[in-house]
Design a protein around this motif. Structure first.
Motif, PDB file in Angstrom:
ATOM      1  N   ALA A 255       0.833  -1.207   0.000  1.00  0.00           N
ATOM      2  CA  ALA A 255       0.000   0.000   0.000  1.00  0.00           C
ATOM      3  C   ALA A 255       0.866   1.255   0.000  1.00  0.00           C
ATOM      4  O   ALA A 255       0.565   2.236  -0.700  1.00  0.00           O
ATOM      5  CB  ALA A 255      -0.929  -0.009   1.211  1.00  0.00           C
ATOM      6  N   ALA A 256       1.952   1.229   0.760  1.00  0.00           N
ATOM      7  CA  ALA A 256       2.864   2.381   0.799  1.00  0.00           C
ATOM      8  C   ALA A 256       3.473   2.632  -0.575  1.00  0.00           C
ATOM      9  O   ALA A 256       3.570   3.787  -1.024  1.00  0.00           O
ATOM     10  CB  ALA A 256       3.957   2.143   1.833  1.00  0.00           C
ATOM     11  N   GLU A 257       3.879   1.575  -1.238  1.00  0.00           N
ATOM     12  CA  GLU A 257       4.456   1.734  -2.575  1.00  0.00           C
ATOM     13  C   GLU A 257       3.440   2.299  -3.560  1.00  0.00           C
ATOM     14  O   GLU A 257       3.785   3.097  -4.438  1.00  0.00           O
ATOM     15  CB  GLU A 257       4.988   0.381  -3.053  1.00  0.00           C
ATOM     16  N   THR A 258       2.197   1.891  -3.404  1.00  0.00           N
ATOM     17  CA  THR A 258       1.139   2.455  -4.253  1.00  0.00           C
ATOM     18  C   THR A 258       0.995   3.947  -4.001  1.00  0.00           C
ATOM     19  O   THR A 258       0.911   4.749  -4.947  1.00  0.00           O
ATOM     20  CB  THR A 258      -0.202   1.740  -3.974  1.00  0.00           C
ATOM     21  N   LEU A 259       0.959   4.340  -2.731  1.00  0.00           N
ATOM     22  CA  LEU A 259       0.809   5.758  -2.411  1.00  0.00           C
ATOM     23  C   LEU A 259       1.964   6.584  -2.954  1.00  0.00           C
ATOM     24  O   LEU A 259       1.763   7.711  -3.429  1.00  0.00           O
ATOM     25  CB  LEU A 259       0.709   5.955  -0.897  1.00  0.00           C
ATOM     26  N   MET A 260       3.148   6.037  -2.925  1.00  0.00           N
ATOM     27  CA  MET A 260       4.316   6.790  -3.393  1.00  0.00           C
ATOM     28  C   MET A 260       4.284   7.036  -4.902  1.00  0.00           C
ATOM     29  O   MET A 260       5.002   7.892  -5.410  1.00  0.00           O
ATOM     30  CB  MET A 260       5.598   6.074  -2.983  1.00  0.00           C
ATOM     31  N   ALA A 261       3.439   6.292  -5.617  1.00  0.00           N
ATOM     32  CA  ALA A 261       3.306   6.505  -7.062  1.00  0.00           C
ATOM     33  C   ALA A 261       2.145   7.435  -7.409  1.00  0.00           C
ATOM     34  O   ALA A 261       2.016   7.848  -8.560  1.00  0.00           O
ATOM     35  CB  ALA A 261       3.110   5.169  -7.762  1.00  0.00           C
ATOM     36  N   VAL A 304      -4.466  16.735 -15.795  1.00  0.00           N
ATOM     37  CA  VAL A 304      -4.121  16.521 -17.197  1.00  0.00           C
ATOM     38  C   VAL A 304      -2.968  15.526 -17.324  1.00  0.00           C
ATOM     39  O   VAL A 304      -2.996  14.607 -18.155  1.00  0.00           O
ATOM     40  CB  VAL A 304      -3.754  17.856 -17.881  1.00  0.00           C
ATOM     41  N   GLU A 305      -1.964  15.681 -16.484  1.00  0.00           N
ATOM     42  CA  GLU A 305      -0.799  14.801 -16.553  1.00  0.00           C
ATOM     43  C   GLU A 305      -1.151  13.364 -16.179  1.00  0.00           C
ATOM     44  O   GLU A 305      -0.682  12.408 -16.813  1.00  0.00           O
ATOM     45  CB  GLU A 305       0.308  15.330 -15.630  1.00  0.00           C
ATOM     46  N   GLY A 306      -1.996  13.203 -15.159  1.00  0.00           N
ATOM     47  CA  GLY A 306      -2.365  11.864 -14.738  1.00  0.00           C
ATOM     48  C   GLY A 306      -3.153  11.115 -15.797  1.00  0.00           C
ATOM     49  O   GLY A 306      -2.897   9.930 -16.060  1.00  0.00           O
ATOM     50  N   ILE A 307      -4.102  11.799 -16.423  1.00  0.00           N
ATOM     51  CA  ILE A 307      -4.883  11.156 -17.489  1.00  0.00           C
ATOM     52  C   ILE A 307      -3.996  10.880 -18.695  1.00  0.00           C
ATOM     53  O   ILE A 307      -4.112   9.838 -19.345  1.00  0.00           O
ATOM     54  CB  ILE A 307      -6.092  12.023 -17.869  1.00  0.00           C
ATOM     55  N   ARG A 308      -3.088  11.811 -18.992  1.00  0.00           N
ATOM     56  CA  ARG A 308      -2.154  11.573 -20.096  1.00  0.00           C
ATOM     57  C   ARG A 308      -1.371  10.280 -19.879  1.00  0.00           C
ATOM     58  O   ARG A 308      -1.281   9.418 -20.769  1.00  0.00           O
ATOM     59  CB  ARG A 308      -1.174  12.739 -20.217  1.00  0.00           C
ATOM     60  N   ALA A 309      -0.812  10.145 -18.676  1.00  0.00           N
ATOM     61  CA  ALA A 309       0.071   9.016 -18.405  1.00  0.00           C
ATOM     62  C   ALA A 309      -0.682   7.690 -18.348  1.00  0.00           C
ATOM     63  O   ALA A 309      -0.160   6.656 -18.782  1.00  0.00           O
ATOM     64  CB  ALA A 309       0.818   9.245 -17.092  1.00  0.00           C
ATOM     65  N   GLN A 310      -1.903   7.707 -17.816  1.00  0.00           N
ATOM     66  CA  GLN A 310      -2.631   6.459 -17.617  1.00  0.00           C
ATOM     67  C   GLN A 310      -3.507   6.069 -18.799  1.00  0.00           C
ATOM     68  O   GLN A 310      -3.700   4.880 -19.066  1.00  0.00           O
ATOM     69  CB  GLN A 310      -3.505   6.565 -16.355  1.00  0.00           C
ATOM     70  N   VAL A 311      -4.032   7.051 -19.518  1.00  0.00           N
ATOM     71  CA  VAL A 311      -5.061   6.748 -20.514  1.00  0.00           C
ATOM     72  C   VAL A 311      -4.678   7.173 -21.928  1.00  0.00           C
ATOM     73  O   VAL A 311      -4.947   6.458 -22.890  1.00  0.00           O
ATOM     74  CB  VAL A 311      -6.405   7.417 -20.116  1.00  0.00           C
ATOM     75  N   VAL A 312      -4.073   8.328 -22.070  1.00  0.00           N
ATOM     76  CA  VAL A 312      -3.784   8.854 -23.411  1.00  0.00           C
ATOM     77  C   VAL A 312      -2.507   8.230 -23.966  1.00  0.00           C
ATOM     78  O   VAL A 312      -2.535   7.475 -24.937  1.00  0.00           O
ATOM     79  CB  VAL A 312      -3.682  10.391 -23.388  1.00  0.00           C
ATOM     80  N   ASP A 313      -1.361   8.527 -23.355  1.00  0.00           N
ATOM     81  CA  ASP A 313      -0.099   7.966 -23.817  1.00  0.00           C
ATOM     82  C   ASP A 313       0.183   6.582 -23.232  1.00  0.00           C
ATOM     83  O   ASP A 313       0.963   5.807 -23.802  1.00  0.00           O
ATOM     84  CB  ASP A 313       1.061   8.898 -23.461  1.00  0.00           C
ATOM     85  N   LYS A 314      -0.405   6.311 -22.075  1.00  0.00           N
ATOM     86  CA  LYS A 314      -0.273   5.005 -21.403  1.00  0.00           C
ATOM     87  C   LYS A 314       1.165   4.638 -21.099  1.00  0.00           C
ATOM     88  O   LYS A 314       1.538   3.459 -21.117  1.00  0.00           O
ATOM     89  CB  LYS A 314      -0.938   3.899 -22.244  1.00  0.00           C
ATOM     90  N   ARG A 316       2.395   5.272 -18.182  1.00  0.00           N
ATOM     91  CA  ARG A 316       2.331   4.967 -16.743  1.00  0.00           C
ATOM     92  C   ARG A 316       3.455   5.656 -15.961  1.00  0.00           C
ATOM     93  O   ARG A 316       3.884   5.164 -14.912  1.00  0.00           O
ATOM     94  CB  ARG A 316       2.404   3.453 -16.490  1.00  0.00           C
ATOM     95  N   ARG A 317       3.901   6.796 -16.466  1.00  0.00           N
ATOM     96  CA  ARG A 317       4.981   7.518 -15.790  1.00  0.00           C
ATOM     97  C   ARG A 317       4.598   8.999 -15.628  1.00  0.00           C
ATOM     98  O   ARG A 317       5.190   9.879 -16.262  1.00  0.00           O
ATOM     99  CB  ARG A 317       6.289   7.385 -16.563  1.00  0.00           C
ATOM    100  N   PRO A 318       3.615   9.265 -14.792  1.00  0.00           N
ATOM    101  CA  PRO A 318       3.200  10.660 -14.607  1.00  0.00           C
ATOM    102  C   PRO A 318       4.280  11.489 -13.919  1.00  0.00           C
ATOM    103  O   PRO A 318       5.003  11.000 -13.047  1.00  0.00           O
ATOM    104  CB  PRO A 318       1.956  10.532 -13.715  1.00  0.00           C
ATOM    105  N   ARG A 319       4.380  12.718 -14.328  1.00  0.00           N
ATOM    106  CA  ARG A 319       5.318  13.658 -13.714  1.00  0.00           C
ATOM    107  C   ARG A 319       4.494  14.637 -12.874  1.00  0.00           C
ATOM    108  O   ARG A 319       3.982  15.639 -13.388  1.00  0.00           O
ATOM    109  CB  ARG A 319       6.130  14.379 -14.790  1.00  0.00           C
ATOM    110  N   TRP A 320       4.365  14.315 -11.601  1.00  0.00           N
ATOM    111  CA  TRP A 320       3.495  15.105 -10.731  1.00  0.00           C
ATOM    112  C   TRP A 320       4.140  16.443 -10.382  1.00  0.00           C
ATOM    113  O   TRP A 320       5.361  16.550 -10.289  1.00  0.00           O
ATOM    114  CB  TRP A 320       3.197  14.350  -9.441  1.00  0.00           C
ATOM    115  N   SER A 321       3.293  17.428 -10.164  1.00  0.00           N
ATOM    116  CA  SER A 321       3.771  18.765  -9.788  1.00  0.00           C
ATOM    117  C   SER A 321       2.823  19.358  -8.734  1.00  0.00           C
ATOM    118  O   SER A 321       1.674  19.651  -9.070  1.00  0.00           O
ATOM    119  CB  SER A 321       3.824  19.686 -11.013  1.00  0.00           C
ATOM    120  N   PRO A 322       3.294  19.509  -7.495  1.00  0.00           N
ATOM    121  CA  PRO A 322       4.609  19.202  -6.943  1.00  0.00           C
ATOM    122  C   PRO A 322       4.909  17.694  -6.939  1.00  0.00           C
ATOM    123  O   PRO A 322       3.996  16.883  -6.938  1.00  0.00           O
ATOM    124  CB  PRO A 322       4.541  19.736  -5.519  1.00  0.00           C
ATOM    125  N   ARG A 323       6.180  17.367  -6.859  1.00  0.00           N
ATOM    126  CA  ARG A 323       6.603  15.973  -6.953  1.00  0.00           C
ATOM    127  C   ARG A 323       6.514  15.224  -5.630  1.00  0.00           C
ATOM    128  O   ARG A 323       6.414  14.002  -5.614  1.00  0.00           O
ATOM    129  CB  ARG A 323       8.052  15.896  -7.450  1.00  0.00           C
TER     130      ARG A 323
END
Length: 359
Positions: A255-261, A304-314, A316-323
């Motif tokens: 669960a911790a590893e999931t949260l860190m992503a 926008v970044e989360g949907i891009r990473a998971q659904v549009v480009d797939k 699976r490497r979102p660049r969160w801001s703040p990180r």
């Protein structure tokens, strides 16, 4: 448009009126058109004496509904002014509240994938059926968003801290876990769904269910209550993460590893939403809060970044801001709950003429 091309189908058989979400290739993801048509049908059936039960199902083999059409939200947030998304959420959340208070039995068949907006059109119903195939989840933190469609209302009322765990991680609940968390009422083997649907045309809901309801296979959450309740009772996401990493149970570490992503901002906003939902009381007040949170998310980069990473480009490497969690301040979180003035959803009470004009 042929019936096969209609995104949602309606028909009545005997005493039961049937809603079939009909976008199987998209796991029946909800569009604004679908939400409006469902609301219209519910309005008509409410006053039709021939309709005694409303039944919600999804077309195809994959699930009832995978959520809202997040590609459209992505495009609106990236290229538009967010008005289309806000209009969609306004009608969707009103539909969620209508389902919760519908005066006739509203039976949702939560077979297969039931996520996000799919939870909104099913788990607020008066009769919620899960199967051995059910996978119920609010996975919004993975796309830089927070649970909506009344999800924080439902999860805030789950036993102990189970709802906090499901909201922050987006973990999927099978049949027994959905029942434990208050997201469903009855377990029916998928092989018996046809018999249930046939009998609802002739019988009252309780009588139809009695013939097919069974005991579900064991879930996993009941056996994880000790570490879930201990770790997620913390007041901050940082402390929750610290406790998960220190606990020693492999499931806690996972669960911790999931949260860190997940999106740090979405995690903090989600925890605040859940804690506030516990004190707000009514579903309407929680939906009003979720509308503020969702509207604010449109102006942040993570959605926008989360949907891009998971659904549009797939990728699976979102660049969160703040990180990082440390970079997300209390003020950053508080902005998601700021009043919207004339643009409030206003489900909990009158919002005044100015708000009506703004619509």
């Amino acid at each position: 448009m042929s019936e096969a091309d209609e995104p949602v189908l309606f028909h009545t058989t005997g005493r039961a009126a049937r809603i079939t979400l009909n976008r199987p290739r998209a796991i029946n993801a909800l569009t604004h058109t679908m939400v409006r048509r469902i609301a219209e049908a519910l309005g008509a059936w409410e006053h039709d004496p021939a309709v005694e039960t409303v039944v919600l199902t999804g077309a195809g083999e994959r699930g009832l509904c995978a959520g809202g059409d997040i590609r459209a939200i992505h495009d609106d947030a990236r290229d538009g002014d967010g008005s289309a998304s806000r209009a969609f959420w306004r009608d969707e959340y009103r539909l969620n509240a209508r389902i919760a208070h519908y005066p006739k039995p509203y039976l949702a068949v939560m077979d297969g994938i039931v996520m996000g907006g799919g939870v909104g059109v099913s788990a607020h119903g008066g009769v919620r059926v899960v199967t051995e195939r059910s996978r119920v989840a609010m996975p919004e933190t993975g796309i830089g968003f927070a649970p909506d469609v009344g999800g924080t209302y439902l999860l805030a009322r789950a036993p102990g801290e189970l709802g906090t765990h499901l909201a922050l991680t987006g973990a999927q609940a099978g049949a027994a876990d959905a029942l434990l968390c208050g997201l469903a009422d009855h377990y029916v083997p998928s092989a018996s769904l046809g018999d249930l649907l046939d009998s609802l045309a002739e019988l009252p809901v309780a009588q139809a269910l009695a013939a097919v309801v069974r005991t579900p296979p064991p879930g996993v959450l009941a056996g994880q209550r000790d570490w879930i309740d201990a770790c997620y009772a913390a007041d901050t996401v940082e402390e929750i993460l610290r406790r998960l990493l220190a606990h020693g149970d492999p499931a806690a570490k996972e669960a911790a590893e999931t949260l860190m992503a997940r999106s740090p901002t979405a995690l903090k906003v989600t925890l605040a939403s859940l804690r506030r939902a516990r004190t707000l009381g009514s579903l309407e007040r929680v939906l009003d809060q979720e509308y503020r949170v969702s509207s604010a998310a449109l102006a942040t980069p993570d959605l926008v970044e989360g949907i891009r990473a998971q659904v549009v480009d797939k990728d699976r490497r979102p660049r969160w801001s703040p990180r990082t969690l440390a970079e997300v301040t209390d003020a950053d979180v508080e902005r998601f709950f700021a009043p919207l003035g004339a643009r409030e959803l206003g489900l909990a009470g009158p919002v005044g003429p100015a708000a009506e004009d703004a619509r």
